[in-house]
Design a protein around this motif. Structure first.
Motif, mmCIF file in Angstrom:
data_model
loop_
_atom_site.group_PDB
_atom_site.id
_atom_site.type_symbol
_atom_site.label_atom_id
_atom_site.label_comp_id
_atom_site.label_asym_id
_atom_site.label_seq_id
_atom_site.Cartn_x
_atom_site.Cartn_y
_atom_site.Cartn_z
ATOM 1 N N LYS A 27 0.860 -1.184 0.444
ATOM 2 C CA LYS A 27 -0.409 -0.050 0.137
ATOM 3 C C LYS A 27 0.379 1.361 -0.150
ATOM 4 O O LYS A 27 0.594 2.236 -0.494
ATOM 5 N N HIS A 115 -8.641 -5.268 -4.447
ATOM 6 C CA HIS A 115 -8.614 -4.245 -2.951
ATOM 7 C C HIS A 115 -9.629 -3.662 -2.841
ATOM 8 O O HIS A 115 -10.360 -3.382 -1.848
ATOM 9 N N GLU A 118 -12.254 -4.967 -0.753
ATOM 10 C CA GLU A 118 -11.540 -5.282 0.380
ATOM 11 C C GLU A 118 -11.945 -3.972 1.103
ATOM 12 O O GLU A 118 -12.816 -3.598 2.517
ATOM 13 N N TYR A 119 -11.609 -2.787 0.808
ATOM 14 C CA TYR A 119 -12.589 -1.510 0.732
ATOM 15 C C TYR A 119 -13.611 -1.153 0.636
ATOM 16 O O TYR A 119 -13.882 -0.514 1.159
ATOM 17 N N TYR A 132 -12.184 3.827 3.142
ATOM 18 C CA TYR A 132 -10.735 3.417 3.264
ATOM 19 C C TYR A 132 -9.967 3.742 4.436
ATOM 20 O O TYR A 132 -8.757 3.014 4.995
ATOM 21 N N THR A 136 -7.437 0.539 6.532
ATOM 22 C CA THR A 136 -5.913 0.448 6.798
ATOM 23 C C THR A 136 -5.746 0.740 7.878
ATOM 24 O O THR A 136 -4.353 -0.078 8.107
#
Length: 321
Positions: A27, A115, A118-119, A132, A136
């Motif tokens: 990332k 991604h 995931e977000y 996000y 994260t």
């Protein structure tokens, strides 16, 4: 060891780890400088790894060295049929260029989708800045990161991500569409993101914080030695590259314009160059195109003992080719 107290501590540690999970190196190092087609040096005298990744795609090429030459040739022949859009039995430069462009684009699309799942926490087919940031950096972590080891690094990473997200979020609503999220993850692909690519590059390499990249910082990003041994020849060559081609105004350091010239060459079409290279190396009768036989005779250049995502290419999901 099996006490109630320890069990509670372990549970708390697991929650804390999930909440305070450190952003991954992936990332933080998201920009792919130079937009080349492979992570390998293009040197056919040593190996064909560059050509493999260019032709097959970076991620797919990693799994393709498990096949025998016979399996590779058989499946490569079916790829040739996919590349040959007009079905005349030959691969032209335009068809091969289109194929390479597709494999490179697919890598980005697959990375974004990985991604995205995931977000996009609330599954509304958008990724907000809050989604996000929370995914994260942790749902319960404020932006000061009090009590967190190395909090300055966290704060810097958060500020950097926020700046990039805002640059990608063109309508300013703090919510990224899939296109905006792609620009966030792969800013090197978008004209309006070039400034952030240059800025992040300088921040990564500039060790003394003066906003420029000097020769030692330039070399230090590629080569580090704790001994006083003489630098290898390739390092000396890179120092000369810095003097001759990077430092355009000859002031001993790279400013933002010079960094942009270095990492965003703009006019270089790597896919076009690679398509021409593959045809040149495989076109035995020099008619400017490749027959199936010419491809199979030189399969080591294109696929070696490897093949690509065979099942995916053979389905209707790739009709855009």
């Amino acid at each position: 060891m099996k006490t109630w107290t320890l069990s509670c501590l372990l549970c708390m540690a697991a929650v804390l780890q999930a909440t305070l999970a450190k952003p991954t190196q992936e990332k933080r190092d998201r920009v792919h400088h130079g937009r080349d087609l492979s992570d390998h040096v293009h040197n056919d005298a040593e190996d064909f790894q560059y050509d493999h990744e260019a032709f097959l795609g970076k991620e797919e090429a990693k799994t393709f060295d498990q096949l025998t030459p016979e399996e590779s040739k058989e499946r490569l022949g079916k790829i040739v049929d996919r590349i040959d859009k007009d079905k005349d039995g030959f691969i032209t430069h335009a068809e091969l260029h289109s194929w390479i462009k597709y494999t490179q684009k697919r890598y980005i699309e697959e990375d974004v989708m990985k991604h995205w799942r995931e977000y996009d926490v609330n599954k509304d087919d958008k990724v907000s800045w809050e989604e996000y940031k929370n995914t994260t950096y942790g749902f319960y972590m404020d932006e000061e990161f009090e009590g967190v080891e190395d909090k300055n690094s966290y704060k810097a990473m958060l500020a950097r991500d926020k700046r990039r997200f805002q640059m990608a979020d063109q309508d300013g609503d703090q919510i990224a569409t899939k296109e905006e999220f792609t620009a966030f993850l792969h800013p090197e692909e978008y004209e309006h993101m070039k400034n952030v690519v240059v800025q992040e590059t300088i921040e990564d390499i500039d060790q003394n914080g003066d906003g420029f990249i000097d020769a030692n910082e330039y070399i230090g990003d590629m080569y580090g030695s704790e001994t006083k041994e003489e630098e290898p020849d390739w390092v000396k060559s890179e120092r000369q590259q810095f003097i001759d081609f990077r430092d355009l105004n000859k002031d001993g350091k790279l400013d933002s314009d010079e960094v942009a010239h270095w990492i965003l060459p703009g006019q270089v079409d790597h896919m076009d160059i690679e398509a021409k290279h593959l045809i040149y190396e495989s076109d035995k009768d020099k008619d400017g195109r490749l027959s199936l036989r010419e491809v199979l005779d030189n399969f080591k250049l294109l696929a070696g003992s490897a093949f690509t995502d065979y099942g995916g290419y053979m389905t209707g999901s790739h009709d855009e080719l």
